[in-house]
Motif scaffolding. Sequence first.
Motif, PDB file in Angstrom:
ATOM      1  N   UNK A  48       5.059  -6.182   4.585  1.00  0.00           N
ATOM      2  CA  UNK A  48       3.776  -6.093   5.420  1.00  0.00           C
ATOM      3  C   UNK A  48       3.116  -4.823   5.130  1.00  0.00           C
ATOM      4  N   UNK A  49       3.744  -3.878   5.086  1.00  0.00           N
ATOM      5  CA  UNK A  49       2.984  -2.600   4.845  1.00  0.00           C
ATOM      6  C   UNK A  49       2.194  -2.625   3.260  1.00  0.00           C
ATOM      7  N   UNK A  50       3.259  -3.233   2.328  1.00  0.00           N
ATOM      8  CA  UNK A  50       2.714  -3.041   1.164  1.00  0.00           C
ATOM      9  C   UNK A  50       1.671  -4.161   1.016  1.00  0.00           C
ATOM     10  N   UNK A  51       1.765  -5.397   1.390  1.00  0.00           N
ATOM     11  CA  UNK A  51       0.875  -6.240   1.381  1.00  0.00           C
ATOM     12  C   UNK A  51      -0.578  -6.067   1.866  1.00  0.00           C
ATOM     13  N   UNK A  52      -0.527  -5.023   3.219  1.00  0.00           N
ATOM     14  CA  UNK A  52      -1.789  -4.797   3.646  1.00  0.00           C
ATOM     15  C   UNK A  52      -2.446  -3.747   2.789  1.00  0.00           C
ATOM     16  N   UNK A  53      -1.504  -2.867   1.943  1.00  0.00           N
ATOM     17  CA  UNK A  53      -2.165  -1.845   1.239  1.00  0.00           C
ATOM     18  C   UNK A  53      -2.916  -2.365   0.052  1.00  0.00           C
ATOM     19  N   UNK A  54      -2.234  -3.395  -0.459  1.00  0.00           N
ATOM     20  CA  UNK A  54      -2.574  -4.278  -1.689  1.00  0.00           C
ATOM     21  C   UNK A  54      -4.026  -5.003  -1.140  1.00  0.00           C
ATOM     22  N   UNK A  55      -4.119  -5.629  -0.175  1.00  0.00           N
ATOM     23  CA  UNK A  55      -5.138  -6.296   0.588  1.00  0.00           C
ATOM     24  C   UNK A  55      -6.457  -4.982   0.543  1.00  0.00           C
ATOM     25  N   UNK A  56      -6.221  -4.082   1.334  1.00  0.00           N
ATOM     26  CA  UNK A  56      -6.980  -2.936   1.197  1.00  0.00           C
ATOM     27  C   UNK A  56      -7.575  -2.410   0.045  1.00  0.00           C
ATOM     28  N   UNK A  57      -6.702  -2.305  -0.862  1.00  0.00           N
ATOM     29  CA  UNK A  57      -7.159  -2.093  -2.159  1.00  0.00           C
ATOM     30  C   UNK A  57      -8.089  -2.691  -2.786  1.00  0.00           C
ATOM     31  N   UNK A  58      -7.815  -3.996  -2.581  1.00  0.00           N
ATOM     32  CA  UNK A  58      -8.827  -5.233  -3.336  1.00  0.00           C
ATOM     33  C   UNK A  58     -10.105  -5.024  -2.845  1.00  0.00           C
ATOM     34  N   UNK A  59     -10.074  -4.644  -1.332  1.00  0.00           N
ATOM     35  CA  UNK A  59     -11.395  -4.697  -0.521  1.00  0.00           C
ATOM     36  C   UNK A  59     -12.031  -3.473  -0.673  1.00  0.00           C
ATOM     37  N   UNK A  60     -11.500  -2.270  -0.825  1.00  0.00           N
ATOM     38  CA  UNK A  60     -12.174  -1.093  -1.264  1.00  0.00           C
ATOM     39  C   UNK A  60     -12.824  -1.119  -2.830  1.00  0.00           C
ATOM     40  N   UNK A  61     -12.195  -1.444  -3.761  1.00  0.00           N
ATOM     41  CA  UNK A  61     -12.591  -1.791  -5.154  1.00  0.00           C
ATOM     42  C   UNK A  61     -13.904  -2.683  -4.886  1.00  0.00           C
ATOM     43  N   UNK A  62     -13.781  -3.781  -4.374  1.00  0.00           N
ATOM     44  CA  UNK A  62     -14.989  -4.790  -4.015  1.00  0.00           C
ATOM     45  C   UNK A  62     -16.135  -3.919  -3.505  1.00  0.00           C
ATOM     46  N   UNK A  63     -15.897  -3.079  -2.419  1.00  0.00           N
ATOM     47  CA  UNK A  63     -16.972  -2.394  -1.751  1.00  0.00           C
ATOM     48  C   UNK A  63     -17.535  -1.417  -2.898  1.00  0.00           C
ATOM     49  N   UNK A  64     -16.996  -0.546  -3.440  1.00  0.00           N
ATOM     50  CA  UNK A  64     -17.236   0.423  -4.670  1.00  0.00           C
ATOM     51  C   UNK A  64     -18.278  -0.421  -5.751  1.00  0.00           C
ATOM     52  N   UNK A  65     -17.941  -1.574  -5.939  1.00  0.00           N
ATOM     53  CA  UNK A  65     -18.461  -2.072  -6.892  1.00  0.00           C
ATOM     54  C   UNK A  65     -19.696  -3.288  -6.734  1.00  0.00           C
ATOM     55  N   UNK A  66     -19.503  -3.261  -5.309  1.00  0.00           N
ATOM     56  CA  UNK A  66     -20.726  -4.158  -4.693  1.00  0.00           C
ATOM     57  C   UNK A  66     -20.415  -5.362  -4.766  1.00  0.00           C
ATOM     58  N   UNK A  67     -19.208  -5.878  -4.891  1.00  0.00           N
ATOM     59  CA  UNK A  67     -18.806  -7.352  -4.923  1.00  0.00           C
ATOM     60  C   UNK A  67     -18.503  -7.826  -3.550  1.00  0.00           C
ATOM     61  N   UNK A  68     -18.714  -9.018  -3.424  1.00  0.00           N
ATOM     62  CA  UNK A  68     -18.331  -9.820  -2.053  1.00  0.00           C
ATOM     63  C   UNK A  68     -16.852  -9.535  -2.099  1.00  0.00           C
ATOM     64  N   UNK A  69     -16.471  -9.825  -0.826  1.00  0.00           N
ATOM     65  CA  UNK A  69     -14.925  -9.937  -0.789  1.00  0.00           C
ATOM     66  C   UNK A  69     -14.475 -10.715   0.742  1.00  0.00           C
ATOM     67  N   UNK A  70     -13.877 -11.698   0.550  1.00  0.00           N
ATOM     68  CA  UNK A  70     -13.087 -12.197  -0.595  1.00  0.00           C
ATOM     69  C   UNK A  70     -13.798 -12.955  -1.619  1.00  0.00           C
ATOM     70  N   UNK A  71     -13.379 -13.052  -2.798  1.00  0.00           N
ATOM     71  CA  UNK A  71     -13.992 -14.001  -3.757  1.00  0.00           C
ATOM     72  C   UNK A  71     -13.184 -14.685  -4.408  1.00  0.00           C
ATOM     73  N   UNK A  72     -13.572 -15.435  -5.363  1.00  0.00           N
ATOM     74  CA  UNK A  72     -12.477 -16.214  -6.127  1.00  0.00           C
ATOM     75  C   UNK A  72     -11.586 -15.446  -7.035  1.00  0.00           C
ATOM     76  N   UNK A  73     -11.926 -14.363  -7.430  1.00  0.00           N
ATOM     77  CA  UNK A  73     -10.795 -13.586  -8.136  1.00  0.00           C
ATOM     78  C   UNK A  73      -9.990 -13.049  -7.370  1.00  0.00           C
TER      79      UNK A  73
END
Length: 148
Positions: free
Chosen positions: A63-88
């Motif tokens: 659960x901790x690793x999965x949460x970190x993975x989710x947060x990582x995708x969210x942070x990168x989306x915020x830095x690139x001004x992408x919507x999150x969640x998205x199809x990718x």
Amino acid sequence: MAPGVTSLQRRFLCCLLAHRFIVVTACHEADYSQLIQDFCLSQFKLQMEVIEPKKWCDWDETVGLYGELTNCTLLIAEKLDCFWPNQLVDEFFIAIHKHYFKNCSLFGRSLRDPPNNILCPFLVVPILSTLLMTALVVWRSKRSEGIV
């Protein structure tokens, strides 16, 4: 100039500016996909290698690793001004699940029968009550006194 032509030109200009604004502020999906592969997935793979594959389905372990993975995708989306969640992101997590969690049941552990000390009362009590009720009906039907 006629008022209809001016209105048409304004609409065209607004559409052109809106298109430019969307193109400038749009998420670069190729960059986003590459970054989540390079940063998020590579870190997740390293962390999952530490855990034994038979423990991948144990939610307490992952659960901790999965949460970190989710947060990582969210942070990168915020830095690139992408919507999150998205199809990718959806496709990314589906691929993660197909690789790491494909043999896991819905609840993270395999289903099995309960122990006999719990199962037996659930079997014996209805059987005994059915036999008792049948004996009571037969006994009551043989006693005809008092029936008018």
